[in-house]
Design an enzyme around this catalytic site. Structure first.
Site, PDB file in Angstrom:
ATOM      1  N   ASP A   1       7.829  -0.107   5.135  1.00 50.45           N
ATOM      2  CA  ASP A   1       7.182  -1.247   4.624  1.00 50.45           C
ATOM      3  C   ASP A   1       6.943  -1.228   3.353  1.00 50.45           C
ATOM      4  O   ASP A   1       6.117  -1.863   2.600  1.00 50.45           O
ATOM      5  CB  ASP A   1       6.048  -1.385   5.498  1.00 50.45           C
ATOM      6  CG  ASP A   1       5.099  -0.293   5.326  1.00 50.45           C
ATOM      7  OD1 ASP A   1       5.396   0.586   4.777  1.00 50.45           O
ATOM      8  OD2 ASP A   1       3.624  -0.749   5.780  1.00 50.45           O
ATOM      9  N   GLU A   2       7.365  -0.429   2.513  1.00 51.66           N
ATOM     10  CA  GLU A   2       7.143  -0.302   1.076  1.00 51.66           C
ATOM     11  C   GLU A   2       8.408   0.297   0.277  1.00 51.66           C
ATOM     12  O   GLU A   2       9.177   1.068   0.747  1.00 51.66           O
ATOM     13  CB  GLU A   2       5.814   0.520   0.707  1.00 51.66           C
ATOM     14  CG  GLU A   2       6.090   2.044   1.219  1.00 51.66           C
ATOM     15  CD  GLU A   2       4.931   2.749   0.884  1.00 51.66           C
ATOM     16  OE1 GLU A   2       4.363   2.664  -0.196  1.00 51.66           O
ATOM     17  OE2 GLU A   2       4.330   3.422   1.914  1.00 51.66           O
TER      18      GLU A   2
ATOM     19  N   ASP B   1       4.389  -3.530  -1.295  1.00 48.24           N
ATOM     20  CA  ASP B   1       3.950  -2.912  -0.136  1.00 48.24           C
ATOM     21  C   ASP B   1       3.557  -4.115   0.899  1.00 48.24           C
ATOM     22  O   ASP B   1       2.741  -4.804   0.486  1.00 48.24           O
ATOM     23  CB  ASP B   1       2.642  -2.324  -0.683  1.00 48.24           C
ATOM     24  CG  ASP B   1       1.924  -1.525   0.841  1.00 48.24           C
ATOM     25  OD1 ASP B   1       2.633  -1.504   1.832  1.00 48.24           O
ATOM     26  OD2 ASP B   1       0.905  -0.857   0.549  1.00 48.24           O
TER      27      ASP B   1
END
Length: 405
Positions: free
Chosen positions: A113-114, A16
């Site tokens: 973003d993860e 993350d």
């Protein structure tokens, strides 16, 4: 992490990126490393809100996402404000995932973003903690992007683990840890439980994740359907879903096209067709929970010559009115006035709407509220007077043809 039969169990990482949009801005301008940085709308606008904040802004000054920009500046007069740059964020995201791909091919992108990384095979030659530190250091040194990593035997536990220590945390969460670590937490903090679901669970007397783990299955299924049973499994640390490298690639585009009943040259009729197509594309985007920043228009002329033209806008969209407006812009710009037999609209490079952070301000809220009110009015008219009360493009084309004959 050993399976019950003695075989090696799965080892899943959830990676993350910490304060991703703000981190991208700092990565682009390293001189901001020790500054409080936020991503927000136009800094000259008092109505702008904070869309993302780095950890200096969060922890030192108490600035948080959705805080009015004027208030954030009051808390930190030296606050550095950057306008959103979605092309930068997507480019940086691609580089992060390219780095992770070199670690293991079993990589599933969950959002901009993860992502999840199955390192079961890789960990046979390198300890999971060493590998996690290698990933964390590598992303920080090469891209200047800080990440937190959750390590667990399945995706759900890995996701929960990555949330436990930020920024730059590495957390191991085993199934045997679930009763001690997860069960005391409020059920609303559980991955997969949104506000509405939490309200329903609370109304059933299910307040903590532990309550959910022990809840009566029949009652859960009656209230939440099959999803309720899945949530109970996860509350007990059970998640059999694989890391699927193709999961993030399933909806690259959402589009629709229609062949017209006759070759059309009337601009207002073409616009009505575009409105119908835009509504269809919008509905499908909402069903898939995706947004886009790029519209592609397909025009097929009477002689079967076909052209496609596209344009990318700054802010993500999924509303029919925006899709129509952008498609109409492309039609006006690229149509050569020859008769048209087919029109199509496609939203390209769609991505999860959770990734979409718009430059929200009071004006934008008002604008979207008006659009929402308009669509509610349309739906009321259709329910009261039938679907023909608001005519769609194909019907209007037919009507236009009848009037001409």
């Amino acid at each position: 992490m050993q399976a019950a039969n003695g075989k090696r169990g799965r080892i899943i990482f959830h990676i993350d990126c910490n304060s991703f949009f703000a981190s991208c801005e700092v990565a682009r301008d390293p001189s901001l490393k020790d500054e409080a940085v936020v991503v927000a709308g136009d800094p000259k606008e008092r109505r702008g809100i904070v869309l993302a904040a780095n950890y200096i802004a969060k922890q030192r000054f108490g600035i948080y996402t959705t805080m009015p920009l004027w208030e954030a500046k009051k808390k930190c007069p030296s606050l550095v404000v950057r306008k959103p740059n979605f092309s930068l964020y997507r480019e940086m995201s691609q580089q992060v995932f390219a780095f992770l791909q070199r670690i293991s091919p079993l990589l599933e992108r969950a959002s901009i973003d993860e992502g999840y990384l199955d390192v079961t095979e890789v960990s046979s030659s390198q300890h999971p903690l060493e590998l996690a530190h290698h990933i964390q250091r590598g992303l920080l040194e090469t891209l200047r992007i800080p990440v937190s990593i959750g390590i667990a035997p399945n995706k759900f536990l890995a996701k929960m683990a990555s949330e436990m220590k930020k920024p730059l945390g590495i957390t191991v969460l085993r199934k045997r840890d679930v009763p001690i670590v997860l069960w005391p937490l409020p059920v609303g903090q559980m991955h997969g439980v949104g506000d509405k679901t939490a309200e329903k669970l609370n109304a059933m007397g299910i307040v903590t994740i532990g309550d959910l783990a022990k809840a009566e299955e029949t009652a859960l299924q009656q209230k939440l359907g099959i999803y309720g049973l899945r949530l109970k499994e996860r509350a007990n640390g059970i998640d059999h879903s694989p890391v699927d490298p193709e999961a993030g690639e399933k909806w690259k585009s959402v589009g629709n096209s229609t062949t017209l009943p006759y070759d059309v040259t009337e601009e207002h009729v073409l616009f009505q067709v575009l409105r119908e197509l835009a509504e269809s594309v919008s509905v499908r985007m909402k069903q898939k929970r995706v947004v886009s920043t790029t519209i592609q228009l397909t025009i097929r002329y009477h002689n079967f010559q076909t052209i496609t033209r596209s344009k990318t806008w700054d802010n993500p969209f999924q509303e029919a009115e925006e899709i129509f407006r952008y498609a109409a812009h492309l039609l006006k710009k690229h149509w050569n006035s020859e008769p048209i037999r087919l029109l199509g609209i496609t939203a390209l490079d769609v991505f999860d709407r959770k990734e979409a952070v718009k430059q929200l301000d009071l004006f934008h809220y008002e604008e979207e509220a008006k659009i929402e009110a308009l669509w509610k009015t349309v739906e009321k008219l259709r329910k009261k007077f039938g679907d023909t009360a608001i005519q769609k493009g194909a019907a209007l084309v037919e009507k236009e043809r009848e009037q001409q004959n």
